[in-house]
Design an enzyme around this catalytic site. Structure first.
Site, PDB file in Angstrom:
ATOM      1  N   GLU A 124       0.851  -1.191   0.000  1.00  0.00           N
ATOM      2  CA  GLU A 124       0.000   0.000   0.000  1.00  0.00           C
ATOM      3  C   GLU A 124       0.882   1.234   0.000  1.00  0.00           C
ATOM      4  O   GLU A 124       1.869   1.269   0.736  1.00  0.00           O
ATOM      5  CB  GLU A 124      -0.878   0.011   1.273  1.00  0.00           C
ATOM      6  CG  GLU A 124      -1.707  -1.243   1.432  1.00  0.00           C
ATOM      7  CD  GLU A 124      -2.395  -1.339   2.811  1.00  0.00           C
ATOM      8  OE1 GLU A 124      -2.324  -0.372   3.588  1.00  0.00           O
ATOM      9  OE2 GLU A 124      -2.986  -2.393   3.087  1.00  0.00           O
ATOM     10  N   LYS A 126       2.427   4.525   1.149  1.00  0.00           N
ATOM     11  CA  LYS A 126       2.454   5.085   2.501  1.00  0.00           C
ATOM     12  C   LYS A 126       2.272   6.585   2.372  1.00  0.00           C
ATOM     13  O   LYS A 126       3.190   7.306   1.993  1.00  0.00           O
ATOM     14  CB  LYS A 126       3.768   4.745   3.190  1.00  0.00           C
ATOM     15  CG  LYS A 126       3.796   5.182   4.648  1.00  0.00           C
ATOM     16  CD  LYS A 126       5.012   4.631   5.353  1.00  0.00           C
ATOM     17  CE  LYS A 126       5.008   4.998   6.815  1.00  0.00           C
ATOM     18  NZ  LYS A 126       4.992   6.444   7.065  1.00  0.00           N
ATOM     19  N   ASP A 128       1.857  10.391   3.465  1.00  0.00           N
ATOM     20  CA  ASP A 128       2.479  11.167   4.517  1.00  0.00           C
ATOM     21  C   ASP A 128       1.459  12.154   5.062  1.00  0.00           C
ATOM     22  O   ASP A 128       1.404  13.303   4.656  1.00  0.00           O
ATOM     23  CB  ASP A 128       3.701  11.888   3.957  1.00  0.00           C
ATOM     24  CG  ASP A 128       4.624  12.329   5.063  1.00  0.00           C
ATOM     25  OD1 ASP A 128       4.419  11.883   6.208  1.00  0.00           O
ATOM     26  OD2 ASP A 128       5.531  13.128   4.789  1.00  0.00           O
ATOM     27  N   TYR A 239      -6.890   2.261   5.593  1.00  0.00           N
ATOM     28  CA  TYR A 239      -5.956   1.158   5.342  1.00  0.00           C
ATOM     29  C   TYR A 239      -6.104  -0.029   6.290  1.00  0.00           C
ATOM     30  O   TYR A 239      -5.363  -0.995   6.202  1.00  0.00           O
ATOM     31  CB  TYR A 239      -4.500   1.638   5.305  1.00  0.00           C
ATOM     32  CG  TYR A 239      -4.019   2.408   6.516  1.00  0.00           C
ATOM     33  CD1 TYR A 239      -3.912   1.796   7.755  1.00  0.00           C
ATOM     34  CD2 TYR A 239      -3.644   3.738   6.400  1.00  0.00           C
ATOM     35  CE1 TYR A 239      -3.454   2.492   8.860  1.00  0.00           C
ATOM     36  CE2 TYR A 239      -3.181   4.450   7.504  1.00  0.00           C
ATOM     37  CZ  TYR A 239      -3.093   3.825   8.729  1.00  0.00           C
ATOM     38  OH  TYR A 239      -2.644   4.508   9.817  1.00  0.00           O
ATOM     39  N   LYS A 327      10.604   2.542   3.077  1.00  0.00           N
ATOM     40  CA  LYS A 327      10.672   3.997   2.869  1.00  0.00           C
ATOM     41  C   LYS A 327      11.480   4.331   1.622  1.00  0.00           C
ATOM     42  O   LYS A 327      12.483   3.683   1.321  1.00  0.00           O
ATOM     43  CB  LYS A 327      11.332   4.670   4.083  1.00  0.00           C
ATOM     44  CG  LYS A 327      10.567   4.462   5.384  1.00  0.00           C
ATOM     45  CD  LYS A 327       9.290   5.277   5.441  1.00  0.00           C
ATOM     46  CE  LYS A 327       9.539   6.672   5.944  1.00  0.00           C
ATOM     47  NZ  LYS A 327       9.752   6.731   7.385  1.00  0.00           N
ATOM     48  N   CYS A 421      45.469  31.211  -5.966  1.00  0.00           N
ATOM     49  CA  CYS A 421      44.804  30.131  -6.707  1.00  0.00           C
ATOM     50  C   CYS A 421      45.388  28.781  -6.294  1.00  0.00           C
ATOM     51  O   CYS A 421      46.610  28.592  -6.358  1.00  0.00           O
ATOM     52  CB  CYS A 421      44.992  30.350  -8.206  1.00  0.00           C
ATOM     53  SG  CYS A 421      44.350  28.977  -9.180  1.00  0.00           S
ATOM     54  N   CYS A 424      47.309  27.478  -9.657  1.00  0.00           N
ATOM     55  CA  CYS A 424      48.460  28.114 -10.302  1.00  0.00           C
ATOM     56  C   CYS A 424      49.177  29.109  -9.397  1.00  0.00           C
ATOM     57  O   CYS A 424      50.215  29.654  -9.775  1.00  0.00           O
ATOM     58  CB  CYS A 424      48.038  28.786 -11.604  1.00  0.00           C
ATOM     59  SG  CYS A 424      47.033  30.248 -11.338  1.00  0.00           S
ATOM     60  N   CYS A 439      40.491  33.508 -10.090  1.00  0.00           N
ATOM     61  CA  CYS A 439      41.901  33.457 -10.440  1.00  0.00           C
ATOM     62  C   CYS A 439      42.027  34.230 -11.752  1.00  0.00           C
ATOM     63  O   CYS A 439      41.387  33.892 -12.728  1.00  0.00           O
ATOM     64  CB  CYS A 439      42.343  32.007 -10.636  1.00  0.00           C
ATOM     65  SG  CYS A 439      43.924  31.892 -11.488  1.00  0.00           S
ATOM     66  N   CYS A 444      45.798  29.642 -16.362  1.00  0.00           N
ATOM     67  CA  CYS A 444      45.677  28.741 -15.222  1.00  0.00           C
ATOM     68  C   CYS A 444      45.231  27.369 -15.732  1.00  0.00           C
ATOM     69  O   CYS A 444      44.226  27.252 -16.437  1.00  0.00           O
ATOM     70  CB  CYS A 444      44.656  29.313 -14.239  1.00  0.00           C
ATOM     71  SG  CYS A 444      44.208  28.164 -12.939  1.00  0.00           S
TER      72      CYS A 444
HETATM   73  S1  IVH Z   1      -0.567   0.355   8.782  1.00  0.00           S
HETATM   74  C1  IVH Z   1       0.034  -1.816  12.444  1.00  0.00           C
HETATM   75  N1  IVH Z   1      -0.869   1.269   6.362  1.00  0.00           N
HETATM   76  O1  IVH Z   1       2.432   5.090   8.629  1.00  0.00           O
HETATM   77  C2  IVH Z   1      -0.005  -1.087  11.191  1.00  0.00           C
HETATM   78  N2  IVH Z   1       0.079   2.689   7.993  1.00  0.00           N
HETATM   79  O2  IVH Z   1       4.093   3.969  11.455  1.00  0.00           O
HETATM   80  C3  IVH Z   1       0.129   0.348  11.386  1.00  0.00           C
HETATM   81  N3  IVH Z   1       0.618   4.933   7.162  1.00  0.00           N
HETATM   82  O3  IVH Z   1       1.545   6.954  11.016  1.00  0.00           O
HETATM   83  C4  IVH Z   1      -0.169   1.191  10.255  1.00  0.00           C
HETATM   84  N4  IVH Z   1      -0.085   4.622   5.124  1.00  0.00           N
HETATM   85  O4  IVH Z   1      -0.571   6.366   9.645  1.00  0.00           O
HETATM   86  C5  IVH Z   1      -0.448   1.525   7.606  1.00  0.00           C
HETATM   87  N5  IVH Z   1      -1.226   1.968   4.189  1.00  0.00           N
HETATM   88  C6  IVH Z   1      -0.807   2.212   5.429  1.00  0.00           C
HETATM   89  C7  IVH Z   1      -0.280   3.475   5.780  1.00  0.00           C
HETATM   90  C8  IVH Z   1       0.163   3.659   7.086  1.00  0.00           C
HETATM   91  C9  IVH Z   1       0.442   5.482   5.965  1.00  0.00           C
HETATM   92  C10 IVH Z   1       1.190   5.622   8.328  1.00  0.00           C
HETATM   93  C11 IVH Z   1       0.429   5.426   9.587  1.00  0.00           C
HETATM   94  C12 IVH Z   1       1.442   5.618  10.674  1.00  0.00           C
HETATM   95  C13 IVH Z   1       2.709   5.211   9.984  1.00  0.00           C
HETATM   96  C14 IVH Z   1       3.147   3.860  10.480  1.00  0.00           C
END
Ligand code: IVH
Length: 681
Positions: A124, A126, A128, A239, A327, A421, A424, A439, A444
């Site tokens: 999935e 991730k 932010d 999620y 990551k 320099c 040179c 320079c 040079c």
């Molecule tokens: S699962 C036990 N799935 O990532 C599982 N987390 O440290 C815990 N995050 O701040 C989270 N996308 O909010 C999961 N598809 C995803 C996610 C996700 C983002 C974030 C979550 C948390 C950090 C996990």
């Protein structure tokens, strides 16, 4: 207006039914619009229904239900947030930074399970943003909270209700019933375009800007006044749930499908993978997709698909064993500034270069980073031994952003600029207002090598096979020392050199041969005349048409050209008066280098005819609209997408993915300043 108490039962029932029908219809269309991104009703029609709902509810406030779409606008402000314990802790995830760490992750699973039976995973994106938990009772949204410390969060129900992608009532398709209690978890975020708009609006209103979408989302959710939150473009992807064993699903993939049916938004880039190698390849696919996504992601979450396996694997103190966050390589990192070396550029400019304790950034090891010039170095207040923040953006040269002053021990030493320099030994000079120390020695050796590298390089004659390394090698071997020498090279000279062979030597000689008839613009840019880059070279070529005509010109003639200022004019006059330059040009002619002539542009003729511009990032000094109008006035064209037809990519602030593509295609990228000069501003 009819008083409710005076309404007879059937009238009241009719209103109740109408309200229910309106809510159902509005919720259905909001789901199509915000969750499925597939609206089937015109906005205006939706608005009409919504107005009817609000009007009816105003007349009959006792008939308002908590799942009414009218409840999303935000209620009264809170004095403070109250806390809510999570029935099951909200854990965090361990990190993996590369493919190898994902393989290790699977190995740990095998070891723990004492079996090497193949494992399926769900990957999935991730996001932010901010993790939240939403509680639904009998299908109705009741409480929403932040993650907090994982055990106890803050009640931000009022704010979460304003997010259109969060259902106020769960859908129960085909007569199904909603679970009695459901605790879903997901990420609240702000998309990139929405974030930009939000900040633009804040700038206009004189409000402080959010540093990034994540901060924007966090700030919006932690608002005590939900009416403010309601104006923020928050979005939500679900999620997971706190306890999947209570649901009719046996794995994560099935769970996400199920949650989708209940009306939640599921990220479309979720993938079911049947092996860790599929996961790894999805990781790199996702990394490629990242720049074109409408929201920021910082990696990919990998979860063991089957709940039975998840349960066997269990959790450690803070993170489950069955999931990991892969990551993306960071683009910033801290390291130590070990030393500063001073390089000599093509024009004699002394450039401080940071020597760093090697650090991995964005998948490569960085050992050196530019510090630009003395003024920059002073502005940043760097000292030897400092811990420094280093950043690498795409294929851009790494740079030192700033010292981490909190890490100072008192043993740091000042950086001393050289007075002579380093190549040179000539005494360095710093002219007037310039930020640059130079320079002044035209002979040079460092400058000469840089000049040669520039001449053969991409912004010059673009001679294939004569890149930086090759030029340095040829200079070191004594085969070339100046530009004309390049045209004396033969395959016989080159082939025996280390790293060369017959084939590469022949190819290089052919490329040199092909460069004997450059366009005037290319040749001028290749010479490396100070302040004359590719853009100015084009202006000059278009104006004068031939090298001979250009060499006869005086300062006033140059100043006549739109886009050329005094600095460039003086530099050109100085250059073409230099005896050494004249000798070099005549030697080049003798060696068969003939600069092509072109018809000079007549007075007032479209100066940008044949040029195609593309913009990336925002311009600081004029709007895109003005820029486009000016280009058209001057006979140029403006492209909206990248292609080989584009002659100039104009680089604004925070450029997008077009820049990377432009670099890949080897297109000419110019700064806003260069662009302004080109259009005569
Ligand atoms: S699962 C036990 N799935 O990532 C599982 N987390 O440290 C815990 N995050 O701040 C989270 N996308 O909010 C999961 N598809 C995803 C996610 C996700 C983002 C974030 C979550 C948390 C950090 C996990």
């Amino acid at each position: 207006m009819v008083q409710l108490s005076l309404l007879n039962i059937s009238d009241k029932e009719a209103v109740r039914q109408r309200l229910q029908a309106l809510r159902q219809e509005l919720n259905f269309h909001a789901h199509r619009y915000y969750v499925l991104d597939a609206p089937i009703l015109a906005d205006a029609e939706y608005d009409l229904l919504f107005q009817e709902l609000v009007a009816l509810e105003q007349q009959h406030p006792e008939l308002i239900t908590p799942d009414s779409p009218s409840r999303r606008v935000g209620g009264a402000p809170l004095a403070q947030f109250t806390t809510v314990p999570h029935t099951i802790p909200m854990l965090s995830l361990e990190n993996a930074f590369d493919a190898e760490a994902l393989v290790d992750f699977e190995e740990r699973l095998f070891r723990f399970l004492q079996s090497r039976t193949p494992i399926s995973y769900v990957s999935e994106p991730k996001l932010d943003g901010l993790a939240v938990e939403l509680v639904y009772e009998e299908g109705l949204f009741t409480i929403g909270s932040t993650r907090g410390d994982g055990l106890i969060g803050e009640d931000i129900s009022q704010n979460l209700k304003t997010i259109p992608a969060i259902p106020l009532r769960l859908l129960t398709p085909e007569g199904g019933i909603a679970p009695q209690r459901l605790e879903v978890r997901g990420e609240v975020f702000i998309g990139l375009a929405e974030f930009k708009q939000l900040n633009e609006a804040r700038a206009k209103a004189g409000e402080p800007l959010f540093a990034n979408p994540r901060n924007g989302a966090a700030g919006s959710l932690r608002q005590l006044d939900p009416k403010i939150t309601a104006t923020r473009p928050l979005d939500f992807f679900v999620y997971g749930v706190s306890d999947p064993t209570l649901l009719p699903c046996k794995d994560q993939h099935g769970l996400l499908t199920y949650l989708g049916c209940l009306g939640f938004k599921i990220n479309p880039l979720v993938r079911l993978c049947h092996s860790i190698s599929e996961v790894i390849s999805q990781f790199s696919t996702l990394q490629d997709q990242r720049p074109s996504l409408p929201y920021d992601i910082d990696g990919m979450v990998v979860k063991v698909n089957e709940f039975a396996l998840q349960e066997r694997l269990g959790a450690k103190a803070r993170s489950p064993r069955w999931a990991i966050a892969a990551k993306f390589p960071a683009s910033q990192a801290t390291t130590r500034l070990l030393d500063v070396e001073f390089g000599v550029g093509r024009t004699g400019a002394i450039t401080p270069v940071a020597v760093l304790e090697p650090v991995r950034i964005g998948g490569v090891t960085v050992r050196r980073a530019t510090l630009h010039n003395e003024d920059e170095l002073r502005r940043k207040g760097l000292m030897l031994g400092d811990t420094v923040l280093v950043q690498r953006a795409g294929d851009v040269i790494p740079e030192v952003v700033k010292p981490v002053e909190e890490n100072r021990t008192g043993r740091e030493r000042p950086i001393v600029m050289p007075t002579t320099c380093p190549e040179c030994g000539f005494s360095l000079v710093r002219a007037g207002q310039e930020a640059i120390t130079r320079c002044p020695n035209p002979n040079c050796p460092a400058q000469q090598v840089r000049g040669l590298i520039h001449f053969t390089g991409k912004s010059g004659m673009d001679i294939e096979g004569l890149g930086k390394k090759a030029v340095e090698q040829l200079v070191n071997q004594g085969l070339i020392k100046d530009i004309p020498d390049i045209y004396t090279l033969t395959a016989k000279n080159l082939a025996p050199l280390e790293g060369w062979g017959d084939k590469s030597a022949e190819n290089a000689v052919r490329a040199i041969q092909q460069s004997r008839t450059p366009t005037l613009a290319k040749f001028l840019a290749a010479l490396g005349i100070r302040h004359v880059g590719e853009v100015t070279a084009q202006l000059l070529a278009r104006h004068f048409g031939s090298l001979a005509r250009l060499m006869r010109a005086g300062e006033a003639d140059f100043l006549h050209i739109e886009g050329i200022g005094e600095q460039v004019a003086t530099s050109l006059v100085d250059y073409f008066q230099d005896q050494a330059v004249l000798e070099m040009l005549s030697r080049l002619e003798g060696l068969g280098v003939h600069v092509q002539e072109e018809k000079p542009a007549a007075e007032g003729e479209a100066a940008l005819a044949g040029s195609v511009f593309l913009f990336t990032g925002s311009l600081a000094h004029l709007s895109r609209h003005e820029a486009k109008a000016r280009i058209k006035e001057l006979g140029g064209q403006v492209a909206s997408s990248i292609s080989r037809k584009v002659t100039h990519v104009v680089l604004g602030e925070s450029p997008g993915s077009k820049l990377t593509k432009a670099r890949e295609l080897g297109l000419t990228v110019i700064s806003e300043d260069e662009f302004l000069r080109l259009i005569g501003r």
